[in-house]
Structures are given as structure tokens and as C-alpha cells.
Design a protein around this motif. Structure first.
Motif, PDB file in Angstrom:
ATOM      1  N   ASN A 271       0.829  -1.211   0.000  1.00  0.00           N
ATOM      2  CA  ASN A 271       0.000   0.000   0.000  1.00  0.00           C
ATOM      3  C   ASN A 271       0.865   1.264   0.000  1.00  0.00           C
ATOM      4  O   ASN A 271       0.547   2.246  -0.682  1.00  0.00           O
ATOM      5  N   ALA A 272       1.963   1.236   0.768  1.00  0.00           N
ATOM      6  CA  ALA A 272       2.877   2.378   0.763  1.00  0.00           C
ATOM      7  C   ALA A 272       3.529   2.548  -0.601  1.00  0.00           C
ATOM      8  O   ALA A 272       3.715   3.677  -1.086  1.00  0.00           O
ATOM      9  N   ILE A 273       3.874   1.429  -1.241  1.00  0.00           N
ATOM     10  CA  ILE A 273       4.475   1.493  -2.575  1.00  0.00           C
ATOM     11  C   ILE A 273       3.499   2.104  -3.574  1.00  0.00           C
ATOM     12  O   ILE A 273       3.876   2.956  -4.393  1.00  0.00           O
ATOM     13  N   TYR A 274       2.222   1.683  -3.511  1.00  0.00           N
ATOM     14  CA  TYR A 274       1.211   2.235  -4.432  1.00  0.00           C
ATOM     15  C   TYR A 274       1.092   3.747  -4.252  1.00  0.00           C
ATOM     16  O   TYR A 274       1.007   4.498  -5.227  1.00  0.00           O
ATOM     17  N   ILE A 275       1.076   4.187  -2.981  1.00  0.00           N
ATOM     18  CA  ILE A 275       0.939   5.625  -2.703  1.00  0.00           C
ATOM     19  C   ILE A 275       2.143   6.390  -3.243  1.00  0.00           C
ATOM     20  O   ILE A 275       1.990   7.444  -3.892  1.00  0.00           O
ATOM     21  N   ALA A 276       3.345   5.868  -3.002  1.00  0.00           N
ATOM     22  CA  ALA A 276       4.559   6.549  -3.466  1.00  0.00           C
ATOM     23  C   ALA A 276       4.612   6.613  -4.984  1.00  0.00           C
ATOM     24  O   ALA A 276       4.937   7.663  -5.565  1.00  0.00           O
ATOM     25  N   VAL A 277       4.296   5.503  -5.636  1.00  0.00           N
ATOM     26  CA  VAL A 277       4.319   5.471  -7.103  1.00  0.00           C
ATOM     27  C   VAL A 277       3.278   6.433  -7.676  1.00  0.00           C
ATOM     28  O   VAL A 277       3.548   7.165  -8.639  1.00  0.00           O
ATOM     29  N   ALA A 278       2.088   6.454  -7.076  1.00  0.00           N
ATOM     30  CA  ALA A 278       1.036   7.369  -7.540  1.00  0.00           C
ATOM     31  C   ALA A 278       1.472   8.817  -7.362  1.00  0.00           C
ATOM     32  O   ALA A 278       1.250   9.662  -8.249  1.00  0.00           O
ATOM     33  N   CYS A 279       2.090   9.117  -6.230  1.00  0.00           N
ATOM     34  CA  CYS A 279       2.565  10.482  -5.976  1.00  0.00           C
ATOM     35  C   CYS A 279       3.655  10.877  -6.962  1.00  0.00           C
ATOM     36  O   CYS A 279       3.638  11.987  -7.517  1.00  0.00           O
ATOM     37  N   ILE A 280       4.611   9.972  -7.193  1.00  0.00           N
ATOM     38  CA  ILE A 280       5.699  10.253  -8.141  1.00  0.00           C
ATOM     39  C   ILE A 280       5.150  10.470  -9.546  1.00  0.00           C
ATOM     40  O   ILE A 280       5.555  11.405 -10.257  1.00  0.00           O
ATOM     41  N   ALA A 281       4.208   9.615  -9.963  1.00  0.00           N
ATOM     42  CA  ALA A 281       3.606   9.761 -11.294  1.00  0.00           C
ATOM     43  C   ALA A 281       2.870  11.095 -11.420  1.00  0.00           C
ATOM     44  O   ALA A 281       2.963  11.780 -12.451  1.00  0.00           O
ATOM     45  N   PHE A 282       2.144  11.469 -10.369  1.00  0.00           N
ATOM     46  CA  PHE A 282       1.418  12.741 -10.384  1.00  0.00           C
ATOM     47  C   PHE A 282       2.390  13.916 -10.496  1.00  0.00           C
ATOM     48  O   PHE A 282       2.184  14.842 -11.300  1.00  0.00           O
ATOM     49  N   MET A 283       3.466  13.895  -9.687  1.00  0.00           N
ATOM     50  CA  MET A 283       4.417  14.997  -9.684  1.00  0.00           C
ATOM     51  C   MET A 283       5.157  15.108 -11.012  1.00  0.00           C
ATOM     52  O   MET A 283       5.393  16.218 -11.524  1.00  0.00           O
ATOM     53  N   ILE A 284       5.530  13.973 -11.594  1.00  0.00           N
ATOM     54  CA  ILE A 284       6.218  14.007 -12.888  1.00  0.00           C
ATOM     55  C   ILE A 284       5.304  14.578 -13.966  1.00  0.00           C
ATOM     56  O   ILE A 284       5.724  15.404 -14.794  1.00  0.00           O
ATOM     57  N   THR A 285       4.045  14.145 -13.965  1.00  0.00           N
ATOM     58  CA  THR A 285       3.080  14.664 -14.942  1.00  0.00           C
ATOM     59  C   THR A 285       2.918  16.174 -14.805  1.00  0.00           C
ATOM     60  O   THR A 285       2.921  16.915 -15.797  1.00  0.00           O
ATOM     61  N   MET A 286       2.811  16.636 -13.566  1.00  0.00           N
ATOM     62  CA  MET A 286       2.632  18.067 -13.337  1.00  0.00           C
ATOM     63  C   MET A 286       3.883  18.857 -13.736  1.00  0.00           C
ATOM     64  O   MET A 286       3.788  19.891 -14.407  1.00  0.00           O
ATOM     65  N   ASN A 287       5.051  18.356 -13.331  1.00  0.00           N
ATOM     66  CA  ASN A 287       6.294  19.102 -13.577  1.00  0.00           C
ATOM     67  C   ASN A 287       6.709  19.110 -15.043  1.00  0.00           C
ATOM     68  O   ASN A 287       7.220  20.114 -15.549  1.00  0.00           O
ATOM     69  N   GLU A 288       6.497  17.988 -15.714  1.00  0.00           N
ATOM     70  CA  GLU A 288       6.999  17.863 -17.083  1.00  0.00           C
ATOM     71  C   GLU A 288       6.003  18.323 -18.143  1.00  0.00           C
ATOM     72  O   GLU A 288       6.419  18.712 -19.243  1.00  0.00           O
ATOM     73  N   PHE A 289       4.715  18.283 -17.835  1.00  0.00           N
ATOM     74  CA  PHE A 289       3.715  18.586 -18.865  1.00  0.00           C
ATOM     75  C   PHE A 289       2.790  19.740 -18.478  1.00  0.00           C
ATOM     76  O   PHE A 289       2.673  20.724 -19.219  1.00  0.00           O
ATOM     77  N   ILE A 290       2.127  19.619 -17.320  1.00  0.00           N
ATOM     78  CA  ILE A 290       1.096  20.602 -16.957  1.00  0.00           C
ATOM     79  C   ILE A 290       1.715  21.958 -16.615  1.00  0.00           C
ATOM     80  O   ILE A 290       1.268  23.000 -17.102  1.00  0.00           O
ATOM     81  N   LYS A 291       2.754  21.965 -15.781  1.00  0.00           N
ATOM     82  CA  LYS A 291       3.359  23.234 -15.362  1.00  0.00           C
ATOM     83  C   LYS A 291       3.939  24.034 -16.528  1.00  0.00           C
ATOM     84  O   LYS A 291       3.707  25.251 -16.622  1.00  0.00           O
ATOM     85  N   PRO A 292       4.700  23.408 -17.448  1.00  0.00           N
ATOM     86  CA  PRO A 292       5.201  24.188 -18.587  1.00  0.00           C
ATOM     87  C   PRO A 292       4.083  24.802 -19.432  1.00  0.00           C
ATOM     88  O   PRO A 292       4.201  25.929 -19.910  1.00  0.00           O
ATOM     89  N   TRP A 293       2.992  24.040 -19.594  1.00  0.00           N
ATOM     90  CA  TRP A 293       1.858  24.569 -20.371  1.00  0.00           C
ATOM     91  C   TRP A 293       1.176  25.714 -19.623  1.00  0.00           C
ATOM     92  O   TRP A 293       0.857  26.753 -20.211  1.00  0.00           O
ATOM     93  N   ALA A 294       0.996  25.528 -18.298  1.00  0.00           N
ATOM     94  CA  ALA A 294       0.290  26.540 -17.511  1.00  0.00           C
ATOM     95  C   ALA A 294       1.113  27.815 -17.355  1.00  0.00           C
ATOM     96  O   ALA A 294       0.555  28.904 -17.211  1.00  0.00           O
TER      97      ALA A 294
END
Length: 677
Positions: A271-294
Motif C-alpha cells: 500500500n505504501a508502494i502504491y501511494i509513493a508510485v502514484a505520488c511520483i507519477a502525479f508529480m512528474i506529470t505536473m512538472n513535465e507537462f502541466i506546469k510548462p503549459w500553464a
């Protein structure tokens, strides 16, 4: 003593192809000048002010108002603060940085081995003190990953992980691995380190040691922070896996920690692994794609870290992730209000005194590096010794309020600058927002999974990991820079952070020493029809003068380099010690002259010599005596004031004086005319 010039005139030289803007040809028409004649004409005053005179002059310049504004720079810039121009930008930037402070502060507080709330204390107490005394307008003070991981090492060494237990406090004096157990809490150790760092920084400021940060070269800092990122990553993997592992101290910490993780991988919490992976995936998506566009759409950056913290806190509270079903480790109790001022135990200050030196130097060096970057962009001055004083006051004040050593954050500082922050009023706005969190909203984050903070930290390390690419640039700069980077990096990774830093500093000092000993020498030739002399090897049109050799040397001539200087000179003019010995055995000067290939004059160009000591002067005398054996005159030329002073001082001590000329051309013409007489 009346001035009397040398009785030789320089021939007028007219350049037909090179005329001034009004058509008048450039001419050279003056007497040959020896160095002492030039100094007399220019009115050179060799007398220096005494120490007492300098002190009196400095005291006259000091005024109560200047002392106060120098000590507390806010008194100078705040009354002149342009409200209409800067206030809006500072408010927007302050809100932005405050949003980043909450997740980063909690994550790096946990990383330092103390409670997450410490990261929020860092964004309030010492930050406000820095606003009063600091000279940088753009760096964001608070927690920083490298300083946190260095603090955690000291906390792990001197604190009792079971502090609060009656058994631990009264009976346990040795741990299972044979290391002593100290009866101090992580908070006490962390604040002791902070206080000692503050005292060190104030002492360094008083002694004007701000220049010491230059010992940490760019290659050293780059290799050190890159390797420290691996320590940070390793420390977070246990939270990603949901494991509770023993803390390792001393050498080979990364290796031992990874070994423990591999041995206990079967006990990992999915469960901790799922949470960490989900958080990392969310942060990478935001930093690499959403933030540059915004960033192209609005000035206010998207608070991805805060969104992750709030989202996973709500999910954890709703699903009871910290309960017996999911067994996910959560942040736990977060007290409201401000901490009661507490003095660290005095005996603990002595224990951490040595370990705190590395933290003190690293935090200051990172601060100065970032401050200089922004000061250069915005054209203002950052004073190194005042920065030491500001850090010292901030750390001592923060140590009473459970804070770890203060440092600026690379990512937060960049965001603060990009968001339009103009002054340290940005930090005041940010601290005000943090204060509301401390007073009322802190407990809302108690159910936040630690795996979420681990994921945020891991993604934030990207910039530090990407510094590995800089190694290619350092290899192009030189072997010494490469050695600094690799030596620091490998020692930090394999052994430990403090040993790695010490290794890097030693390599850096050795590199400076080697560079100081490194010299450049060449034989000079004349550019036809000019008084300009250039390297014969690299300038094909330059001509070598008959019967005259001109030796150019770049570097210091002292006890460490004088033998190398003499060897380079003899190698360049094509005469070795064997020739000198054979010439000394000749019965007549005419017979000895046969060994010098018709050389009559040797001119040593001192234009690039920065320093000469008595050993260097004695080397000149040896060269002069050797050249005399083969009937060669030795002249010096183009000496700077400090070098000429050293030559004059040596002559005053009873050593024979040299004929020293103001320029190489003066020496050439003097030698040429003398040989024609």
C-alpha cells in the motif's frame, strides 16, 4: 636626487598603415627608461600607510548611521521601498513560496530525522531574522535537502531513537552494534547543531572569513550535491517501501542501508508502494507537462506539491490508511501553536561541535552561490561577511525554537524569482501564511502518508541528479576539475557525507596549489617595425633579434618554483648547466664566449610575474653569475610595482642590484646600443 635619463634615444618609428583618427601617424620618441627612472618620472610613492593610520582612517569613515544600516540592511532598503512598483510582485511571490514551503518543509523536516512540523518552524522563525540582516533579495530561506540529510546524520549519531522510554533513559548505554546511546532527543541534537552553526558563522563573520566559501569550487559543490542526492534518495526508499529499518551511522551508510532494504524486501508494505508510485507519477506529470503549459497561460505557478499533500491527506483520512487494515505509516501528531523557547543542553553543544563544521560551511556556501547568481542578474551587491552574520543570527535564534540549520532552497529560490519577487518582503508574506498554518491548520495534515512526502522529495531530486551531466563540462575544463568532481562524488557515495566534503576540500586546496605552481614560459620575438614582442612559437611573423634572447615567464617566482623557473629559462635559451660548467673551466673570456652561440644579452620579461621572494631573487643572481661566465648580460624588464619593490628590497639588503627597464623594448634598445658602443 635629480632625475637623469639613460643616454640612449629610441629611434622614431612611423607606421604608415596605422594612423590615428586625425591622420597623425603614431610615433615613439623618448629616452630609454630604466625602472627607477620611470618611477621617478611617475612620482611613485613606495611608502605604505601604517596599520595605525589605516585604522584611524577607517574609524573616521564610520558613522553611527552607517554602522546600523550595514549591520541591519533592512533599515536601508525598507524606507526606500517602492510600494506601487514592487508590492504586488512581492505578495504574489510570497504566496507562491508559502505554498511550496508547506510540503517541502514537512518533507525535509522528516528527512532531517525530526518531526515534519520543524520544516514549518524553519519557514517562520529564522527566515524572519534573515530578512533583517541578509543582503540577498531573492533567495528563499528555510529547509534544504542536503543540509537536512547532513543534520540527520548528526541526529542519528547523538540521539536516542527510543528517547522518552524510562528503560532507555536509565539503563541502556550501548546499542546492539556497540555504539554508545546518548540520552538526548532528536530535537535536542538538531537544535544544538543549529546553535553551534550559528556561533561558527558569527565568528567567521567577525574574522572576515567570508572568502572561505571560495575553497568550495564549482566542481566540488556540484559533485558533493549530486552525491548527497543519492543519500537523500536512499533515506526515502524505506518510506516508499513502508519499512522500518535501523539507522546506520558512519562509513558505508548507503551500502548498508541498501543491504537492509534488500534483506527485508519481503516485509515491504504494498500500500505504501502504491501511494509513493502514484505520488511520483502525479508529480512528474505536473512538472513535465502541466506546469510548462500553464506557465504560458498565467504568472502564478501551479502548486503541484501542495495539491499532492492535500489530495493524499484527504484520501488517507477517508480510507483510514494509517489503520490496522492498510498499515501505512503516516506523519502523526502535528501540534498547533508556536514552540516554547528552549535552550539546547550545554554539554550537547560540545558533542556536536566538530560535526557541525561541515554543516556550517555547506549551508553558507550554497547560500552564497545562489545569492551571487541572483545578485548578478539584478545588478546588486551581496556581502559575504554580512551573509555569514545573517545566517549566524538566524540559526542561533532558530535553535531556541526547534529549528535545524538554515539554508536556501534552489527550487524555491528559483520559483520566488520567477514569480516576480523583488525583495525579502516576499519572505515576510510567506512567513505570515506559514504562521496561520502553525496556529490553526497543522493538525489537518496528521493523516498524510509518509510515502507521499518521500515521493515529493524523490521527484524534487531530479535537478540534483541531472548535475551528473556537468561532469562532461568539467572534463573539458581540466584534469584537476575532473579530479575534484569524481573524488568528492565517490567519497560521499561510498563512505559518508562529511568525509566526502573533507576529501573534496583537500583536493580543491591541492588543485589551487598545483595551479599556483603551474607556469607558462616562452621566447619572445619582435613584431617588425614595432615595439611589441610576442611568443615566437605562436606568431609566425615575429622575428628573433640577433644576439638578444627575451624570456617571458608567467607565474610566481618563489622558493617552490625558483628551480623550475631556472630550468625553463635554460631550456628555452638552449644553454644547460653542462655548458656553464665547461665555460667556467675556460682560461679566457673569448674562449668561454664560444659556448653561448653569439648570445650577448638575456632579457627576462617580468610582466606576468605576480610575486617574487628572496629565493627567487637569489635565483636571478645565480642566473646572472652563470651568464657572466659566458659573457652574457642579464637585464630585467616590465616588472610590476610589487615585483620591483621586492627587487629593490633585496638590493637594499646588500645583494647586487639588477638593471631593470620599464619595458622590454627599452631593454632591447639599451642592449643593442650598448653592444654597438
Amino acid at each position: 636626487m635629480p632625475y637623469k635619463a639613460s643616454n640612449i634615444n629610441i629611434i622614431d618609428v612611423e607606421f604608415d598603415k596605422h594612423r590615428s583618427s586625425d591622420g597623425v601617424p603614431y610615433l615613439i620618441n623618448r629616452n630609454v627608461l630604466k625602472q627607477d627612472e620611470l618611477e621617478f618620472m611617475a612620482g611613485y610613492d613606495r611608502q605604505k600607510d601604517s596599520a595605525l593610520t589605516s585604522i584611524k582612517g577607517n574609524l573616521k569613515e564610520l558613522k553611527p548611521k552607517n554602522i546600523l544600516t550595514d549591520l541591519c540592511p533592512i533599515l536601508k532598503w525598507l524606507p526606500e521601498y517602492p510600494l506601487k512598483k514592487n508590492l504586488t510582485n512581492d505578495i504574489i511571490s510570497g504566496l507562491t513560496v508559502a505554498v511550496m514551503h508547506i510540503p517541502q518543509g514537512m518533507a525535509y523536516g522528516l528527512l532531517a530525522g525530526v518531526d515534519p512540523i520543524v520544516g514549518l518552524y524553519m519557514a517562520f522563525f529564522p527566515t524572519l531574522i534573515y530578512v533583517l540582516f541578509g543582503t540577498s533579495r531573492h533567495i528563499s530561506m528555510g529547509t534544504f535537502a542536503v543540509v537536512s540529510i547532513m543534520t540527520s546524520k548528526i541526529v542519528a549519531t547523538y540521539s536516542d531513537p527510543n528517547y522518552g522510554s524510562v528503560i532507555s533513559n536509565l539503563t541502556q548505554t550501548m546499542s546492539e552494534d556497540g555504539n554508545p546511546v546518548y540520552p538526548y532527543s532528536p530535537f535536542q541534537v538538531a537544535t544544538a547543531v543549529t546553535m553551534v552553526c550559528g556561533f561558527y558563522q558569527i565568528i567567521m563573520s567577525i574574522l572576515r572569513l567570508g572568502i572561505l566559501s571560495s575553497l568550495l569550487s564549482e566542481a566540488l559543490v556540484n559533485g558533493f550535491t549530486t552525491a548527497a542526492a543519492f543519500h537523500v534518495l536512499t533515506s526515502q526508499l524505506k518510506d516508499v517501501l513502508g519499512l522500518k529499518l535501523p539507522r546506520h551511522k558512519g562509513a558505508f551508510k548507503i551500502i548498508l542501508s541498501l543491504k537492509d532494504m534488500v534483506m527485508n524486501i519481503t516485509n515491504a508494505n504494498p500500500n505504501a508502494i502504491y501511494i509513493a508510485v502514484a505520488c511520483i507519477a502525479f508529480m512528474i506529470t505536473m512538472n513535465e507537462f502541466i506546469k510548462p503549459w500553464a506557465s504560458k497561460k498565467c504568472k502564478f505557478p501551479i502548486p503541484a506539491e501542495l495539491m499532492a499533500v492535500v489530495g493524499f491527506t484527504i484520501a488517507s483520512y477517508t480510507l483510514n490508511l494509517g489503520g490496522p487494515i492498510y498499515k501505512v505509516r503516516i506523519v502523526g501528531n502535528i501540534p498547533t501553536g508556536l514552540p516554547i523557547p528552549t535552550m539546547p543542553p550545554f554539554e550537547l553543544l560540545q558533542l556536536v561541535a566538530i560535526d557541525a563544521i561541515a554543516v556550517c560551511i555547506v549551508s553558507y556556501s550554497i547560500n552564497m552561490s545562489m545569492a551571487k547568481i541572483f545578485a548578478k542578474k539584478e545588478y546588486y551587491e551581496v556581502r559575504p561577511n554580512q551573509e555569514l552574520l545573517a545566517l549566524g543570527f538566524s540559526n542561533i535564534f532558530g535553535s531556541f525554537f526547534s529549528c535545524i540549520p538554515l539554508c536556501c532552497s534552489l527550487s524555491r529560490s528559483l520559483i520566488q524569482y520567477q514569480a516576480g519577487g523583488k525583495t525579502q518582503l516576499t519572505s515576510v508574506i510567506s512567513a505570515s501564511i506559514i504562521l496561520t498554518v502553525l496556529l490553526w491548520f497543522g493538525p489537518l495534515f496528521e493523516t498524510l502518508p509518509r510515502a507521499t512526502l518521500a515521493g515529493i522529495i524523490i521527484v524534487a531530486l531530479k535537478g540534483m541528479f541531472m548535475q551528473i551531466k556537468d561532469l562532461k563540462r568539467f572534463t573539458k575544463e581540466g584534469i584537476l576539475e575532473t579530479a575534484e568532481w569524481i573524488g568528492t562524488f565517490l567519497t560521499v557515495i561510498i563512505i559518508d557525507i562529511d568525509i566526502g566534503l573533507l576529501t573534496g576540500v583537500i583536493i580543491s586546496i591541492l588543485a589551487l596549489y598545483i595551479k599556483g605552481l603551474k607556469s607558462y614560459s616562452s621566447m619572445l620575438g619582435q613584431v617588425p617595425n614595432t615595439d611589441i614582442y610576442v611568443d615566437l612559437k605562436t606568431h609566425k611573423n615575429a622575428i628573433e633579434l640577433q644576439h638578444v634572447k627575451i624570456f617571458h615567464y608567467s607565474g610566481s617566482i618563489n622558493f617552490a618554483t625558483c628551480s623550475g623557473f631556472k630550468k625553463e629559462l635554460f631550456d628555452n635559451i638552449g644553454i644547460n648547466q653542462r655548458v656553464i660548467r665547461r665555460a667556467s673551466l675556460c682560461e679566457s673570456q673569448s674562449e668561454a664566449r664560444n659556448f653561448n652561440n653569439n648570445l650577448k644579452t638575456l632579457i627576462i620579461d617580468l610582466g606576468s610575474v605576480a610575486h617574487i621572494d628572496m629565493s627567487g631573487y637569489r635565483t636571478f643572481m645565480e642566473i646572472k653569475n652563470d651568464m657572466k661566465l659566458i659573457s652574457v648580460n642579464v637585464f630585467l624588464a616590465n616588472a610590476s610595482d610589487c615585483v620591483y619593490d621586492s627587487l629593490t628590497h633585496a638590493a637594499c639588503l646588500g645583494h647586487p642590484a639588477f638593471e631593470c627597464f620599464s619595458t622590454v623594448h627599452d631593454a632591447v634598445l639599451y642592449a643593442t646600443n650598448k653592444s654597438d658602443l
